[in-house]
Write a protein that holds these residues in place. Structure first.
Motif, PDB file in Angstrom:
ATOM      1  N   ALA A 143      36.946 139.639 128.168  1.00 15.78           N
ATOM      2  CA  ALA A 143      36.951 138.767 127.613  1.00 15.78           C
ATOM      3  C   ALA A 143      37.686 139.047 125.521  1.00 15.78           C
ATOM      4  O   ALA A 143      38.047 138.454 125.572  1.00 15.78           O
ATOM      5  CB  ALA A 143      35.411 138.186 127.020  1.00 15.78           C
ATOM      6  N   ALA A 144      36.771 140.429 125.460  1.00 13.71           N
ATOM      7  CA  ALA A 144      37.269 140.654 123.456  1.00 13.71           C
ATOM      8  C   ALA A 144      39.374 140.951 123.772  1.00 13.71           C
ATOM      9  O   ALA A 144      39.782 140.968 123.500  1.00 13.71           O
ATOM     10  CB  ALA A 144      36.391 141.438 123.306  1.00 13.71           C
ATOM     11  N   ARG A 145      39.473 142.220 124.969  1.00 13.55           N
ATOM     12  CA  ARG A 145      41.146 142.398 124.916  1.00 13.55           C
ATOM     13  C   ARG A 145      41.074 140.753 125.645  1.00 13.55           C
ATOM     14  O   ARG A 145      42.369 141.080 124.786  1.00 13.55           O
ATOM     15  CB  ARG A 145      40.718 143.082 126.514  1.00 13.55           C
ATOM     16  N   ALA A 146      41.197 140.212 126.449  1.00 18.01           N
ATOM     17  CA  ALA A 146      41.587 139.082 126.965  1.00 18.01           C
ATOM     18  C   ALA A 146      41.953 138.517 125.713  1.00 18.01           C
ATOM     19  O   ALA A 146      43.268 138.027 125.280  1.00 18.01           O
ATOM     20  CB  ALA A 146      41.129 138.607 127.753  1.00 18.01           C
ATOM     21  N   LEU A 147      41.209 137.988 124.790  1.00 19.24           N
ATOM     22  CA  LEU A 147      41.177 136.659 123.908  1.00 19.24           C
ATOM     23  C   LEU A 147      41.926 137.567 122.403  1.00 19.24           C
ATOM     24  O   LEU A 147      43.043 137.713 121.766  1.00 19.24           O
ATOM     25  CB  LEU A 147      40.018 136.697 123.272  1.00 19.24           C
ATOM     26  N   LEU A 148      41.932 138.834 121.840  1.00 17.13           N
ATOM     27  CA  LEU A 148      42.365 139.420 120.860  1.00 17.13           C
ATOM     28  C   LEU A 148      43.839 139.865 121.428  1.00 17.13           C
ATOM     29  O   LEU A 148      45.117 139.666 120.585  1.00 17.13           O
ATOM     30  CB  LEU A 148      41.850 140.977 120.862  1.00 17.13           C
ATOM     31  N   LEU A 198      27.958 144.085 123.797  1.00 20.49           N
ATOM     32  CA  LEU A 198      28.483 145.410 123.070  1.00 20.49           C
ATOM     33  C   LEU A 198      29.090 146.152 124.472  1.00 20.49           C
ATOM     34  O   LEU A 198      29.141 147.732 123.580  1.00 20.49           O
ATOM     35  CB  LEU A 198      26.777 145.862 122.859  1.00 20.49           C
ATOM     36  N   ARG A 199      28.737 145.425 125.131  1.00 19.02           N
ATOM     37  CA  ARG A 199      29.536 146.684 126.449  1.00 19.02           C
ATOM     38  C   ARG A 199      31.425 146.363 126.542  1.00 19.02           C
ATOM     39  O   ARG A 199      31.534 146.633 127.743  1.00 19.02           O
ATOM     40  CB  ARG A 199      28.748 145.148 127.822  1.00 19.02           C
ATOM     41  N   GLN A 200      31.921 145.073 125.275  1.00 19.06           N
ATOM     42  CA  GLN A 200      33.223 145.213 125.885  1.00 19.06           C
ATOM     43  C   GLN A 200      33.909 146.048 125.377  1.00 19.06           C
ATOM     44  O   GLN A 200      33.811 147.196 124.552  1.00 19.06           O
ATOM     45  CB  GLN A 200      33.158 143.642 124.490  1.00 19.06           C
ATOM     46  N   ASP A 201      35.077 146.137 125.885  1.00 22.34           N
ATOM     47  CA  ASP A 201      36.721 147.179 125.553  1.00 22.34           C
ATOM     48  C   ASP A 201      37.412 146.633 124.770  1.00 22.34           C
ATOM     49  O   ASP A 201      37.772 145.479 125.927  1.00 22.34           O
ATOM     50  CB  ASP A 201      36.144 147.590 126.384  1.00 22.34           C
ATOM     51  N   PRO A 202      37.919 146.687 123.411  1.00 22.88           N
ATOM     52  CA  PRO A 202      37.497 147.302 122.858  1.00 22.88           C
ATOM     53  C   PRO A 202      35.859 147.051 122.352  1.00 22.88           C
ATOM     54  O   PRO A 202      35.681 145.679 122.535  1.00 22.88           O
ATOM     55  CB  PRO A 202      38.289 147.558 121.616  1.00 22.88           C
ATOM     56  N   ALA A 203      35.515 147.997 121.560  1.00 20.79           N
ATOM     57  CA  ALA A 203      33.877 147.599 121.171  1.00 20.79           C
ATOM     58  C   ALA A 203      33.876 146.802 120.029  1.00 20.79           C
ATOM     59  O   ALA A 203      35.206 146.113 118.883  1.00 20.79           O
ATOM     60  CB  ALA A 203      32.975 149.173 121.026  1.00 20.79           C
ATOM     61  N   PRO A 204      32.807 145.488 119.356  1.00 22.96           N
ATOM     62  CA  PRO A 204      32.990 145.104 117.925  1.00 22.96           C
ATOM     63  C   PRO A 204      33.397 145.837 117.547  1.00 22.96           C
ATOM     64  O   PRO A 204      32.175 146.618 117.272  1.00 22.96           O
ATOM     65  CB  PRO A 204      32.214 143.692 118.375  1.00 22.96           C
ATOM     66  N   GLU A 205      33.018 145.719 115.974  1.00 22.10           N
ATOM     67  CA  GLU A 205      32.879 146.821 114.766  1.00 22.10           C
ATOM     68  C   GLU A 205      31.768 146.165 114.922  1.00 22.10           C
ATOM     69  O   GLU A 205      30.506 146.693 113.949  1.00 22.10           O
ATOM     70  CB  GLU A 205      34.100 146.040 113.113  1.00 22.10           C
TER      71      GLU A 205
END
Length: 247
Positions: free
Chosen positions: A112-117, A38-45
């Protein structure tokens, strides 16, 4: 440790993603996993947390998280069916073009999410693999680890389970294109999944960012089932994809 960092705000928008978190008897840590997403940017759907018939307080903790956070959904399975079954149940509720399968005892690092996406979109691939840092109880995280050097993925998967769900992201079309995770695997189910994805032509890419902490928390672990694991490894290695010559 090379951790991810947010990119400049002028980057083009990234695609949406959902995160599935299977949980079995991890009441003491599952909230850490959820909040790290939930703390990721961008946030998950959506963050879909699946309780796999736990015998501890996991179901209650997960229901509480779903009540508190609008992006979190709870699936409470009536009996334990294994990690593959739980992941598939969660994936069936997803809609976003990218999926991640974070284990309930692991956590994502910021960025993490931004790097992977970003890697998935800029490199036009189907599976993006980062690094993880191992954390033993009471100790600081170790150095970055990744079982795959970024070269020939077929050859790497023919040596073992070199990709982990907690530090990777997969296109939703790829997950459903291979029928998800195979419930007949008591363990090694993630290794089998990536082998079958590779066999259907999925394109893999590795990034240098450390995106997750792999935590060896208290509780039973499937990797301890040595005999069953040996048998499952044999099944995977007999797959034509693993038996074929490396490129």
């Amino acid at each position: 440790m090379n951790t991810p960092h947010p990119l400049a705000s002028f980057d083009s928008p990234l695609p949406g993603y959902d995160v599935v978190i299977p949980c079995y008897n991890r009441a003491h840590v599952v909230a850490d996993a959820v909040r790290s997403v939930l703390r990721q940017d961008p946030a998950p759907e959506r963050v879909i947390v699946v309780d796999d018939g736990s015998t501890d307080a996991s179901a209650a903790v997960i229901a509480g998280l779903a009540n508190r956070y609008p992006r979190v959904s709870a699936i409470l399975l009536p009996r334990n069916g294994g990690a593959s079954h739980a992941r598939n149940a969660g994936a069936a509720s997803t809609r976003a073009p990218w999926l991640a399968f974070l284990d309930s005892d692991d956590v994502w690092l910021p960025g993490a999410a931004r790097a992977l996406l970003r890697a998935g979109e800029t490199r036009d691939v189907d599976v993006v693999v980062g690094h993880f840092a191992r954390v033993e109880p009471g100790e600081q995280p170790g150095g970055p680890e990744c079982g795959w050097d970024g070269g020939d993925i077929r050859g790497a998967l023919a040596t073992g389970g070199v990709v982990g769900p907690s530090w990777s992201m997969v296109r939703r079309a790829t997950v459903f294109g291979v029928g998800g995770f195979d419930p007949s695997f008591h363990n090694c189910n993630d290794w089998d999944f990536y082998v079958r994805a590779g066999a259907t032509g999925a394109r893999f890419a590795r990034i240098d960012d450390t995106v997750a902490l792999y935590r060896t928390v208290i509780g039973a672990r499937l990797v301890a089932d040595v005999e069953i694991g040996r048998g499952n490894a044999g099944r995977i290695l007999s797959h034509p994809y693993c038996a074929a010559p490396a490129n």
